[in-house]
Design a protein around this motif. Structure first.
Motif, PDB file in Angstrom:
ATOM      1  N   ARG A  44       1.155  -5.747   0.028  1.00  9.76           N
ATOM      2  CA  ARG A  44       0.782  -4.952  -1.140  1.00  9.76           C
ATOM      3  C   ARG A  44       1.641  -3.699  -1.292  1.00  9.76           C
ATOM      4  O   ARG A  44       1.905  -3.247  -2.410  1.00  9.76           O
ATOM      5  CB  ARG A  44      -0.688  -4.543  -1.069  1.00  9.76           C
ATOM      6  N   GLU A  45       2.042  -3.106  -0.191  1.00 16.69           N
ATOM      7  CA  GLU A  45       2.845  -1.888  -0.242  1.00 16.69           C
ATOM      8  C   GLU A  45       4.346  -2.190  -0.325  1.00 16.69           C
ATOM      9  O   GLU A  45       5.162  -1.274  -0.313  1.00 16.69           O
ATOM     10  CB  GLU A  45       2.543  -1.019   0.977  1.00 16.69           C
ATOM     11  N   GLY A  46       4.682  -3.463  -0.415  1.00 16.92           N
ATOM     12  CA  GLY A  46       6.076  -3.874  -0.492  1.00 16.92           C
ATOM     13  C   GLY A  46       6.671  -4.108   0.885  1.00 16.92           C
ATOM     14  O   GLY A  46       6.250  -3.503   1.872  1.00 16.92           O
ATOM     15  N   GLN A  74      12.543  -4.752  -2.391  1.00 11.72           N
ATOM     16  CA  GLN A  74      11.289  -5.147  -1.765  1.00 11.72           C
ATOM     17  C   GLN A  74      10.602  -6.250  -2.559  1.00 11.72           C
ATOM     18  O   GLN A  74      10.776  -6.365  -3.770  1.00 11.72           O
ATOM     19  CB  GLN A  74      10.340  -3.946  -1.659  1.00 11.72           C
ATOM     20  N   VAL A  75       9.820  -7.050  -1.839  1.00  9.68           N
ATOM     21  CA  VAL A  75       8.953  -8.038  -2.481  1.00  9.68           C
ATOM     22  C   VAL A  75       7.507  -7.658  -2.184  1.00  9.68           C
ATOM     23  O   VAL A  75       7.224  -6.835  -1.314  1.00  9.68           O
ATOM     24  CB  VAL A  75       9.248  -9.463  -1.992  1.00  9.68           C
ATOM     25  N   HIS A  76       6.576  -8.287  -2.915  1.00  8.31           N
ATOM     26  CA  HIS A  76       5.166  -7.959  -2.771  1.00  8.31           C
ATOM     27  C   HIS A  76       4.338  -9.149  -2.308  1.00  8.31           C
ATOM     28  O   HIS A  76       3.135  -9.028  -2.080  1.00  8.31           O
ATOM     29  CB  HIS A  76       4.651  -7.420  -4.105  1.00  8.31           C
ATOM     30  N   GLY A  77       4.992 -10.277  -2.158  1.00  7.83           N
ATOM     31  CA  GLY A  77       4.333 -11.459  -1.641  1.00  7.83           C
ATOM     32  C   GLY A  77       5.304 -12.620  -1.578  1.00  7.83           C
ATOM     33  O   GLY A  77       6.389 -12.573  -2.169  1.00  7.83           O
ATOM     34  N   VAL A  78       4.928 -13.643  -0.834  1.00  4.52           N
ATOM     35  CA  VAL A  78       5.676 -14.901  -0.765  1.00  4.52           C
ATOM     36  C   VAL A  78       4.662 -16.029  -0.926  1.00  4.52           C
ATOM     37  O   VAL A  78       3.591 -15.998  -0.307  1.00  4.52           O
ATOM     38  CB  VAL A  78       6.433 -15.058   0.562  1.00  4.52           C
ATOM     39  N   MET A  79       4.994 -17.005  -1.750  1.00  2.00           N
ATOM     40  CA  MET A  79       4.102 -18.145  -1.976  1.00  2.00           C
ATOM     41  C   MET A  79       4.712 -19.404  -1.347  1.00  2.00           C
ATOM     42  O   MET A  79       5.870 -19.739  -1.605  1.00  2.00           O
ATOM     43  CB  MET A  79       3.898 -18.381  -3.471  1.00  2.00           C
ATOM     44  N   LEU A  80       3.931 -20.079  -0.539  1.00  2.00           N
ATOM     45  CA  LEU A  80       4.286 -21.387   0.018  1.00  2.00           C
ATOM     46  C   LEU A  80       3.321 -22.399  -0.584  1.00  2.00           C
ATOM     47  O   LEU A  80       2.106 -22.164  -0.593  1.00  2.00           O
ATOM     48  CB  LEU A  80       4.160 -21.391   1.544  1.00  2.00           C
ATOM     49  N   ILE A 103       0.347  -3.630  -8.666  1.00  2.00           N
ATOM     50  CA  ILE A 103       1.224  -3.771  -7.502  1.00  2.00           C
ATOM     51  C   ILE A 103       2.509  -4.448  -7.958  1.00  2.00           C
ATOM     52  O   ILE A 103       2.473  -5.535  -8.535  1.00  2.00           O
ATOM     53  CB  ILE A 103       0.555  -4.616  -6.398  1.00  2.00           C
ATOM     54  N   GLY A 104       3.633  -3.791  -7.719  1.00  2.00           N
ATOM     55  CA  GLY A 104       4.902  -4.372  -8.114  1.00  2.00           C
ATOM     56  C   GLY A 104       5.967  -3.326  -8.299  1.00  2.00           C
ATOM     57  O   GLY A 104       5.825  -2.164  -7.897  1.00  2.00           O
ATOM     58  N   MET A 105       7.023  -3.723  -8.933  1.00  2.00           N
ATOM     59  CA  MET A 105       8.193  -2.887  -9.182  1.00  2.00           C
ATOM     60  C   MET A 105       8.074  -2.254 -10.571  1.00  2.00           C
ATOM     61  O   MET A 105       7.828  -2.946 -11.557  1.00  2.00           O
ATOM     62  CB  MET A 105       9.450  -3.779  -9.094  1.00  2.00           C
ATOM     63  N   ASP A 106       8.221  -0.954 -10.632  1.00  2.00           N
ATOM     64  CA  ASP A 106       8.134  -0.260 -11.916  1.00  2.00           C
ATOM     65  C   ASP A 106       9.396  -0.555 -12.734  1.00  2.00           C
ATOM     66  O   ASP A 106      10.502  -0.165 -12.351  1.00  2.00           O
ATOM     67  CB  ASP A 106       8.001   1.241 -11.684  1.00  2.00           C
ATOM     68  N   VAL A 107       9.222  -1.256 -13.856  1.00  2.00           N
ATOM     69  CA  VAL A 107      10.368  -1.578 -14.719  1.00  2.00           C
ATOM     70  C   VAL A 107      10.222  -0.888 -16.085  1.00  2.00           C
ATOM     71  O   VAL A 107      10.709  -1.376 -17.096  1.00  2.00           O
ATOM     72  CB  VAL A 107      10.524  -3.104 -14.892  1.00  2.00           C
ATOM     73  N   THR A 290       7.680  -4.776   6.984  1.00  5.11           N
ATOM     74  CA  THR A 290       6.787  -3.808   6.347  1.00  5.11           C
ATOM     75  C   THR A 290       7.143  -2.364   6.675  1.00  5.11           C
ATOM     76  O   THR A 290       6.598  -1.436   6.076  1.00  5.11           O
ATOM     77  CB  THR A 290       5.326  -4.078   6.733  1.00  5.11           C
ATOM     78  N   GLY A 291       8.028  -2.154   7.662  1.00  5.13           N
ATOM     79  CA  GLY A 291       8.586  -0.827   7.888  1.00  5.13           C
ATOM     80  C   GLY A 291       7.668   0.189   8.529  1.00  5.13           C
ATOM     81  O   GLY A 291       7.792   1.387   8.281  1.00  5.13           O
ATOM     82  N   ARG A 292       6.767  -0.249   9.373  1.00  5.24           N
ATOM     83  CA  ARG A 292       5.856   0.690  10.027  1.00  5.24           C
ATOM     84  C   ARG A 292       6.420   1.272  11.321  1.00  5.24           C
ATOM     85  O   ARG A 292       5.979   2.330  11.773  1.00  5.24           O
ATOM     86  CB  ARG A 292       4.519  -0.003  10.331  1.00  5.24           C
ATOM     87  N   VAL A 293       7.385   0.568  11.958  1.00  9.27           N
ATOM     88  CA  VAL A 293       7.920   1.004  13.247  1.00  9.27           C
ATOM     89  C   VAL A 293       9.444   1.050  13.173  1.00  9.27           C
ATOM     90  O   VAL A 293      10.078   0.037  12.867  1.00  9.27           O
ATOM     91  CB  VAL A 293       7.499   0.036  14.384  1.00  9.27           C
ATOM     92  N   PRO A 294      10.076   2.200  13.446  1.00  6.56           N
ATOM     93  CA  PRO A 294      11.536   2.283  13.380  1.00  6.56           C
ATOM     94  C   PRO A 294      12.204   1.587  14.563  1.00  6.56           C
ATOM     95  O   PRO A 294      11.715   1.644  15.685  1.00  6.56           O
ATOM     96  CB  PRO A 294      11.808   3.790  13.409  1.00  6.56           C
TER      97      PRO A 294
END
Length: 349
Positions: A44-46, A74-80, A103-107, A290-294
């Motif tokens: 959800r947070e990209g 960034q993406v906000h989900g993947v569908m299989l 939720i998404g990219m501001d265009v 998700t970028g929580r840990v460097p």
């Protein structure tokens, strides 16, 4: 009636789950009218994303935008999804669900969710006119949680089969599985939908667990050895197989690194499926960070680098692939009965 699912009847407590990665949710939709369905992995947070398509017969959507040189970061989900190329419509439902939640990219003119997708071929299982659509994708999102996802005959793994090289009548039930690995405070998880042409191998013993069976159906044939001794496979319809998956990590990655992680993760498929990446498979793996840990800089002193991260990804993929068939259960559709790994294990016992 069709059903969605997020609870786990086969919890991944011993092997972990992709939802162990902070910022990742998973939801399944399983269509009970025939074995088919879809699975969504939400960020959800990209999440910074990459992809690696190895099979020669892929069915994908929005994979070009994941190239490191392209704009979207960034993406906000993947569908299989099952349903072959028709199943790509499930991603539209995920986009609608995300857009409704802003939720998404501001265009400028709206919020645009970015949802890449990939599909597998499960049309031999029942009425092929029934396949995942936008409503199925939306339902999968509604079911998404941080809980360990259900495994086996659910979501994108509902109609999956393995070991079809000598005919569908000698195949076994595939499915969907998950696993995770944590090293140095960083977690890598995998969710794999296994619909492979080849056999699924236990990566620790190198022995087939599910796949093509002998003519009488009572034992595993061992496809690799059968091919090498000259047994002739049945004629194949291109693209009727495919293993799909998502690797997620809480590490901070660039798009270049995410694409590299997706690439290295295919080593896990090679350990757990034989043959793999064939002309009749569309094997595709996505990577999400998700970028929580460097991995570098302040706070990253004990974090693993990309070499270790790649090793973790391949391990999680191999374990998840094995779990997919161990959690699968036998199905009967019309005159076709497809046993599962547990059935053959019981016979041997």
């Amino acid at each position: 009636m069709p059903a969605s699912s997020s609870a786990s009847s086969s919890p991944a407590s011993s092997s972990g789950a992709i939802t162990d990665v902070a910022g990742i949710e998973v939801g399944h939709f399983s269509d009970t009218r025939r074995p088919t369905g879809c699975t969504v992995i939400l960020a959800r947070e990209g999440a910074v994303a990459g992809v690696d398509v190895r099979g020669a017969a892929p069915g994908t959507r929005e994979t070009d935008l994941l190239s490191p040189g392209n704009l979207v970061q960034q993406v906000h989900g993947v569908m299989l999804a099952g349903g072959s190329a028709w199943g790509l419509a499930a991603a539209e439902g995920a986009m609608r669900w995300l857009e409704e939640r802003n939720i998404g990219m501001d265009v400028r003119f709206g919020t645009l969710p970015i949802v890449p997708a990939a599909v597998l071929f499960d049309l031999p299982m029942g009425d092929a006119r029934i396949r995942p659509d936008a409503a199925a994708g939306y339902a999968a999102c509604e079911a998404a949680t941080r809980d360990a996802p259900e495994e086996g005959n659910v979501g994108a793994g509902s109609g999956a089969l393995v070991g079809k090289l000598f005919g569908v009548h000698r195949a076994m039930k595939g499915g969907i599985g998950t696993a995770s690995v944590t090293v140095g405070g960083v977690t890598v998880g995998a969710l794999i939908a296994v619909n492979a042409l080849g056999d699924v191998i236990d990566p620790d013993t190198a022995q087939p667990v599910a796949g093509a069976r002998t003519e009488d159906g009572s034992a595993l044939l061992d496809t690799r050895r059968a091919l090498l001794r000259g047994d002739l496979p049945k004629p194949l319809l291109a693209g009727t197989n495919t293993t799909l998956g998502v690797i997620a990590t809480d590490a901070v990655l660039t798009k270049v690194q995410a694409n590299r992680l997706a690439s290295v993760a295919h080593d896990g498929l090679a350990r757990a499926i034989n043959p793999v990446h064939t002309m009749s498979d569309g094997d595709t793996l996505f990577a999400l960070a998700t970028g929580r840990v460097p991995l570098e800089g302040p706070g990253a002193e004990s974090s693993p680098g990309m070499t270790v991260l790649g090793t973790m990804a391949a391990e999680a993929v191999a374990r998840a692939t094995l779990r997919a068939v161990l959690a699968a259960r036998s199905v009967t559709v019309g005159e076709l009965h497809v046993p599962c790994a547990a059935d053959l294990a019981a016979t041997k016992g």
